[in-house]
Design an enzyme around this catalytic site. Structure first.
Site, PDB file in Angstrom:
ATOM      1  N   GLN A 195       0.871  -1.174   0.000  1.00  0.00           N
ATOM      2  CA  GLN A 195       0.000   0.000   0.000  1.00  0.00           C
ATOM      3  C   GLN A 195       0.908   1.224   0.000  1.00  0.00           C
ATOM      4  O   GLN A 195       1.374   1.664   1.044  1.00  0.00           O
ATOM      5  CB  GLN A 195      -0.935  -0.043   1.215  1.00  0.00           C
ATOM      6  CG  GLN A 195      -1.798  -1.312   1.251  1.00  0.00           C
ATOM      7  CD  GLN A 195      -2.838  -1.361   0.131  1.00  0.00           C
ATOM      8  OE1 GLN A 195      -3.592  -0.417  -0.073  1.00  0.00           O
ATOM      9  NE2 GLN A 195      -2.861  -2.468  -0.616  1.00  0.00           N
ATOM     10  N   GLY A 255     -12.384   2.571   3.002  1.00  0.00           N
ATOM     11  CA  GLY A 255     -11.375   1.731   2.362  1.00  0.00           C
ATOM     12  C   GLY A 255     -10.360   2.531   1.560  1.00  0.00           C
ATOM     13  O   GLY A 255     -10.513   3.745   1.349  1.00  0.00           O
ATOM     14  N   HIS A 256      -9.352   1.846   1.076  1.00  0.00           N
ATOM     15  CA  HIS A 256      -8.273   2.541   0.364  1.00  0.00           C
ATOM     16  C   HIS A 256      -8.756   3.117  -0.967  1.00  0.00           C
ATOM     17  O   HIS A 256      -9.593   2.549  -1.637  1.00  0.00           O
ATOM     18  CB  HIS A 256      -7.048   1.650   0.170  1.00  0.00           C
ATOM     19  CG  HIS A 256      -7.265   0.342  -0.501  1.00  0.00           C
ATOM     20  ND1 HIS A 256      -6.230  -0.497  -0.793  1.00  0.00           N
ATOM     21  CD2 HIS A 256      -8.377  -0.297  -0.897  1.00  0.00           C
ATOM     22  CE1 HIS A 256      -6.704  -1.581  -1.363  1.00  0.00           C
ATOM     23  NE2 HIS A 256      -7.991  -1.483  -1.440  1.00  0.00           N
ATOM     24  N   ASN A 257      -8.231   4.289  -1.286  1.00  0.00           N
ATOM     25  CA  ASN A 257      -8.492   4.976  -2.556  1.00  0.00           C
ATOM     26  C   ASN A 257      -9.915   5.500  -2.710  1.00  0.00           C
ATOM     27  O   ASN A 257     -10.309   5.917  -3.796  1.00  0.00           O
ATOM     28  CB  ASN A 257      -8.126   4.075  -3.745  1.00  0.00           C
ATOM     29  CG  ASN A 257      -6.649   3.761  -3.747  1.00  0.00           C
ATOM     30  OD1 ASN A 257      -6.233   2.640  -3.466  1.00  0.00           O
ATOM     31  ND2 ASN A 257      -5.853   4.776  -3.981  1.00  0.00           N
ATOM     32  N   SER A 297     -11.892   2.308  -3.422  1.00  0.00           N
ATOM     33  CA  SER A 297     -11.910   2.925  -4.758  1.00  0.00           C
ATOM     34  C   SER A 297     -13.238   3.547  -5.149  1.00  0.00           C
ATOM     35  O   SER A 297     -13.423   3.927  -6.311  1.00  0.00           O
ATOM     36  CB  SER A 297     -11.488   1.923  -5.843  1.00  0.00           C
ATOM     37  OG  SER A 297     -10.177   1.470  -5.584  1.00  0.00           O
TER      38      SER A 297
END
Lengths: 334, 334, 334
Positions: free
Chosen positions: A198, A239-241, A259
């Site tokens: 990450q 969550g990521h992004n 995302s």
């Protein structure tokens, strides 16, 4: 020591209209049920209108149409909740924390702490991180490597910024929040999970607020982004992004998978879930406990929540629901 | 300082096939949208295929069938996500933490810290706990009594192991996670709750990863168990005496009630709930936001999630659903 | 070192009836599957009755009606789980923490710490807070300003009391819990959120227990209140100004929105959500994963949870459900 204001002074300061005794003195705020004669109450939610009859408040902030229900003095506002919020801030006692670094804090040699920042007990600050003027880092916070805490930020206590987290001015983060932990990226390889590095960070705009025990993962390649004035309640998972547009607010326990892009001025109800890799337009409202699985392209209100009712009746409905979609459950003309 | 590799070198190292310029140099990884000519992008999710046309990436990791959509160099992989994960790890900068004990850490006299372990600022380690070689205990962690942290484990920061928690090798735990708190055991006695002592521990196998603010309670009598390579995202709740089989992965905000046994290679979607005292077979998939109330005896995909839609339309469906199971709602032939 | 008791002694102490060898010695407790001849097992959940046949336990706590299934000695109880809880507590080893203040703790000059309280490593205690006799504040806790920790309370580790939090006697709080953070009060003003000051506190009655990573916000004007003997599991979110009646228990991941009042002796299942500004009567049961949106005026059981089933079959039911409420989905006689 506590400040006092006349109703006239409050009206002038906040653009309100006085009804009744403009010289009446106010020294605090309280609920309709508990306010005394030097205290100001407010009525925003009509649910509580019935409490007007017995209120002992010295004055009440309310809409003009509620005036007939109240016999005392009042401050008339188009939006009583917003007016009350601004008035109440006058009476909030906030202790100015002294700037400086508590001797128990552990600061990396190449971290940069502005002399006008405040670093409290048992804080650690990692390599290359910068804490700007007026920032207040409460007890037990952990700031990792390559972070920036902008001017006038408040990390109340026990907040973690893991790494590559940049906070704009005046961001406020409540205890237990974890910003910038590894996103959940896994790939299966020969029967074993391997971790996807990450490599991104988290970027949080001015005036955002992040609730207790909320988690915001850092991006896999690009950053996870909160634009300005995003307001997150407690125990939210981002969550990521994910990208969240300016002025969007989320109530407690919302989860947003990786995302996904959420627009500006959205309101997401408590416990809602939002799938990954979708887009949500500006000004969308997601009702509490709903689950958004597809992109939403215009400003609408969506829901999939089911109100609880008597468990036996619910079980009967459920039995019928499960028969829908089987031959027996189809209606005759299908 | 950053490493560079030719496409040929990467292909050899990871068993991939080069398409195009094998001598092209790669010095990092990035998204399709942002990658520059010395960077490697990847295409795994077909959702992003449209980004190939404008990508400036020096090369892209992709499946052979996506090659016609891309005019540049490529590394061809059967599983581009897994290949990318392994390549990206080459470019991840990880600072080796020095071994040794930070002077602010507080270590019980009978705790045993391997000289090759690293204990960071404001950590405490309780009686009889052992920290093995290569383990890295980040700032603000609390390790209680009778715990074992296996070799090469990473507790990023502010992790709590309450008591009787044993971690196998290479376990990675993110900030705010609490492992080994009392299970929620209560018995009503004369109108007052009494607490059921929680005498077990938690056993976590090799290579597990545990997300930020996730909680795993210790067992009432036996241990709560995660077998090897279990991967838990953020804000997951695992009740006492749960057993989770090897290689099972759970997305954020899943909750598993006490004494449930989950098989190997299961995948549990975000926000799902799983009742207590049931068994779930190997290779079961539970879709996000579903609620599993009964044992699942074979590898299947289960769901009870409802996608959100226009709130007014949803309210109409709901009104009909609530009539199902009443006389009026029954279909004519029932 | 471990205590031992005869079955006769245990029966006398806890008001049970011995079946079989009253002189048999017991030195510990275990599951039916693992108990050895000096250990006591128990059978409360009939789900586990099949384990009686192979149990090696020295004796078993069970109901009289289960006696025919067991050939060994027994302690007969009307409520075996409650009896077992009280017996197991005899065998729980608890290390008495020494009273006193760890040298790494940071205590405000005007905080008051009872000499019979225990303050562990890396704790901070804010201005005007009081820690009473027998209270145990574990490592890494942060106690803010104007808090009271009552006699014999236990804050296990890394607990945060933000400000104006009052704990009655014997309250137990698990790691990562955050009590007294700002409630989520926002008003929109000229296109920007403004924060509503949170001037109240949190009041927690005697014998409450609060799980790991649970969050309880402080009130906007009045306090958020937990009456005595309220039991909250992990990762629960309680909004500002909620009132929870005595002896109510909530399983993990429940969320209660602001200003809701919940009665006494309620039981709220895991993952349930409860809307704001409603009232729930005494002795209401909310089943797991349900969503309560309206006041409940009498002791009932409510639900809106849907058990997961085969994903394809579920999708078919869902398609039919979505047609309900449209013309095509209406039944012929509507």
């Amino acid at each position: 020591m506590a400040a006092t204001y006349t109703l006239d002074e409050l009206a002038t300061r906040f653009g309100l209209v006085v009804h009744g005794q403009g010289k009446h003195l106010i020294s605090g705020v309280a609920t309709l049920a508990k306010a005394q004669c030097q205290q100001l109450g407010f009525l925003a939610n009509p649910h509580y209108r019935r409490e007007l009859a017995n209120s002992q408040a010295g004055a009440i902030v309310l809409r003009r149409e509620d005036l007939p229900h109240w016999s005392g003095s009042a401050l008339i506002a188009r939006d009583p909740y917003s007016a009350f919020a601004r008035i109440a801030a006058l009476f909030e006692v906030t202790e100015g924390s002294q700037s400086g670094i508590h001797p128990s804090a552990v600061i990396a040699p190449d971290a940069v702490i502005d002399p006008a920042a405040s670093i409290d007990a048992h804080v650690s600050v990692g390599a290359r991180s910068r804490i700007q003027a007026g920032a207040r880092i409460g007890p037990g916070c952990v700031i990792g490597e390559d972070c920036v805490v902008g001017p006038e930020c408040t990390l109340v206590a026990r907040v973690t910024l893991v790494c590559r987290v940049a906070l704009g001015p005046r961001v406020r983060i409540h205890p237990g929040a974890v910003i910038g932990a590894d996103g959940f990226g896994l790939a299966m390889h020969e029967g074993h999970w391997i971790k996807v590095p990450q490599l991104g960070g988290v970027s949080i705009g001015a005036d955002c607020e992040i609730g207790a025990n909320t988690t915001i993962d850092r991006g896999a390649l690009d950053d996870t982004v909160l634009e300005e004035d995003v307001r997150l309640d407690n125990q939210i998972q981002i969550g990521h992004n994910v990208v969240i547009g300016a002025h969007t607010a989320m109530a407690g326990c919302v989860a947003v998978a990786g995302s996904t892009r959420i627009g500006r001025y959205c309101q997401i109800g408590g416990g809602a879930g939002i799938s990954g890799h979708i887009e949500i337009a500006d000004k969308v409202t997601v009702l509490a406990k709903s689950f958004v699985t597809h992109s939403i392209l215009s400003a609408t209100v969506v829901s999939s929540a089911i109100p609880a009712r008597d468990a036996k009746a619910w079980r009967r409905s459920l039995a019928q629901l499960n028969r829908l979609g089987t031959d027996r459950g189809r209606s005759p003309r299908d």
